[in-house]
Design an enzyme around this catalytic site. Sequence first.
Site, PDB file in Angstrom:
ATOM      1  N   LYS A  89      -4.016  -8.426  -7.534  1.00  0.00           N
ATOM      2  CA  LYS A  89      -5.394  -8.788  -7.210  1.00  0.00           C
ATOM      3  C   LYS A  89      -6.372  -7.678  -7.570  1.00  0.00           C
ATOM      4  CE  LYS A  89      -6.471  -7.273  -2.558  1.00  0.00           C
ATOM      5  NZ  LYS A  89      -7.394  -7.587  -1.485  1.00  0.00           N
TER       6      LYS A  89
ATOM      7  N   LYS B 195       0.810  -1.217   0.000  1.00  0.00           N
ATOM      8  CA  LYS B 195       0.000   0.000   0.000  1.00  0.00           C
ATOM      9  C   LYS B 195       0.846   1.271   0.000  1.00  0.00           C
ATOM     10  CE  LYS B 195      -4.358  -1.771   1.663  1.00  0.00           C
ATOM     11  NZ  LYS B 195      -5.403  -1.797   2.670  1.00  0.00           N
TER      12      LYS B 195
ATOM     13  N   LYS C 229     -10.490  -2.805  -4.424  1.00  0.00           N
ATOM     14  CA  LYS C 229     -11.274  -1.572  -4.400  1.00  0.00           C
ATOM     15  C   LYS C 229     -10.414  -0.349  -4.631  1.00  0.00           C
ATOM     16  CE  LYS C 229     -14.072  -3.002  -0.601  1.00  0.00           C
ATOM     17  NZ  LYS C 229     -12.983  -3.384   0.310  1.00  0.00           N
TER      18      LYS C 229
HETATM   19  P1  ADP Z   1     -10.086  -4.662  -0.995  1.00  0.00           P
HETATM   20  O1  ADP Z   1      -8.673  -5.095  -1.209  1.00  0.00           O
HETATM   21  O2  ADP Z   1     -10.915  -4.827  -2.218  1.00  0.00           O
HETATM   22  O3  ADP Z   1     -10.178  -3.279  -0.411  1.00  0.00           O
HETATM   23  P2  ADP Z   1     -10.705  -5.675   1.664  1.00  0.00           P
HETATM   24  O4  ADP Z   1      -9.324  -5.441   2.158  1.00  0.00           O
HETATM   25  O5  ADP Z   1     -11.789  -4.815   2.194  1.00  0.00           O
HETATM   26  O6  ADP Z   1     -10.735  -5.656   0.060  1.00  0.00           O
HETATM   27  O7  ADP Z   1     -11.064  -7.191   1.940  1.00  0.00           O
HETATM   28  C1  ADP Z   1     -12.357  -7.629   2.249  1.00  0.00           C
HETATM   29  C2  ADP Z   1     -12.482  -9.106   1.985  1.00  0.00           C
HETATM   30  O8  ADP Z   1     -12.489  -9.354   0.577  1.00  0.00           O
HETATM   31  C3  ADP Z   1     -11.349  -9.951   2.573  1.00  0.00           C
HETATM   32  O9  ADP Z   1     -11.890 -11.146   3.099  1.00  0.00           O
HETATM   33  C4  ADP Z   1     -10.485 -10.243   1.383  1.00  0.00           C
HETATM   34  O10 ADP Z   1      -9.795 -11.460   1.540  1.00  0.00           O
HETATM   35  C5  ADP Z   1     -11.497 -10.320   0.254  1.00  0.00           C
HETATM   36  N1  ADP Z   1     -10.909  -9.943  -1.026  1.00  0.00           N
HETATM   37  C6  ADP Z   1     -10.462  -8.709  -1.358  1.00  0.00           C
HETATM   38  N2  ADP Z   1     -10.006  -8.700  -2.612  1.00  0.00           N
HETATM   39  C7  ADP Z   1     -10.163  -9.968  -3.098  1.00  0.00           C
HETATM   40  C8  ADP Z   1      -9.870 -10.605  -4.355  1.00  0.00           C
HETATM   41  N3  ADP Z   1      -9.348  -9.930  -5.354  1.00  0.00           N
HETATM   42  N4  ADP Z   1     -10.172 -11.914  -4.487  1.00  0.00           N
HETATM   43  C9  ADP Z   1     -10.721 -12.603  -3.464  1.00  0.00           C
HETATM   44  N5  ADP Z   1     -11.013 -12.076  -2.265  1.00  0.00           N
HETATM   45  C10 ADP Z   1     -10.743 -10.775  -2.076  1.00  0.00           C
HETATM   46 NA    NA Z   2      -7.409  -5.018   1.055  1.00  0.00          NA
END
Ligand code: ADP
Ligand code: NA
Length: 343
Positions: A208, A118, A211
């Site tokens: 990955k 990050k 968001k």
């Molecule tokens: P982001 O990275 O999209 O901000 P978060 O950190 O809020 O997501 O993670 C929320 C949930 O979504 C966690 O359980 C995380 O493992 C899952 N998650 C986030 N991105 C992915 C992805 N690309 N594939 C599968 N699971 C994901």
């Molecule tokens: Na995240």
Amino acid sequence: PKNASIFSMIQPTGEFHLGNYLGATRVWKDLCTLKSSSQRLTFGVADLHAITIPKPNTTKFRKYRIEAIASILSVGVDPSKASVMYQSSIPQQTQLHWLLSTLASMGYLNRMTQWKSKSNIKDGSVDSDAIGKVRLGLFAYPVLQAADILTYKATHVPVGDDQTQHLELTRHLAEQFNHLYKKRVFPLPKTILAPTKKILSLSSPEKKMSKSDPNQDALIYLNDEPEIIAKKIKKAVTDSISDHFEYDPVNRPGVSNLINIISGIQRKSIGEVEKDIARFRNYSDFKGYVTENVVEELSGPRNMFKRFINEPEYLDSVIKKGSEEASEVAEKNIKEIMNIMGF
Ligand code: ADP
Ligand code: NA
């Protein structure tokens, strides 16, 4: 499992995407469906974690916070079975964060990869200049996550595989605490890994889907209209082999990601999906099939989201009930924890 305390959260840093759905919220819905009376389910919106981004925007934050609740409900998480709440509504989680931070070592946190990714720091090239710019909140992020989980004495945490490291730290802190105070206060929470492998960015399948990605074409949002989904999948980066499609994450990451998406949606193994798609001889047909699957899977959540977001009173009532239920557990546990620590 019986007598389980199942806990998980998601950040309101943007609109929810297909990775959040297959890796998190659909699993939460399944857990609601399977819930037995001896289990407790707590699902939260990690709003305190969300402000660790470099430039918080208050207007957007306010919008994403409430949309996160609507998104969680729209996939079928049942508020009569699960407590749905905001992290910031339960101050005991922040309180435990401080208590655990007195145990967490800087060295262990330094090995975590999230604050590096990050901050755009490559693993292995962490110099003192880079560390000097990292904010304490981002560095300590996993300790707050551990506190969230341990506040509920969670036994199981459903997350995607990007969270494995943070769960290890959580268990490490729980063990340290139990050892230091010679009492088995915290169960060591087990990871419930989502059955779907990590969903990757459509534009750069080496990272990955997230968001926080500014490139909108990289993500399929749960609320994307069918035409937008079709357009994004059409643009998805693949490769030049266009007459057959197989799962080969090293050499064909883009194609493999699309296969993984179908496998997740259909709840079929990768091998089964490979057989199903053996008939496709060009990208247009293969991507058309992916599009159909995604559009159909997301149509229910998209419609439900539109309904919920226009019912703010209903959302408030869900949050109020969820916070009350979570508070009850959190208050009891923090009292016990502080008592054991000598307060
Ligand atoms: P982001 O990275 O999209 O901000 P978060 O950190 O809020 O997501 O993670 C929320 C949930 O979504 C966690 O359980 C995380 O493992 C899952 N998650 C986030 N991105 C992915 C992805 N690309 N594939 C599968 N699971 C994901
Ligand atoms: Na995240």
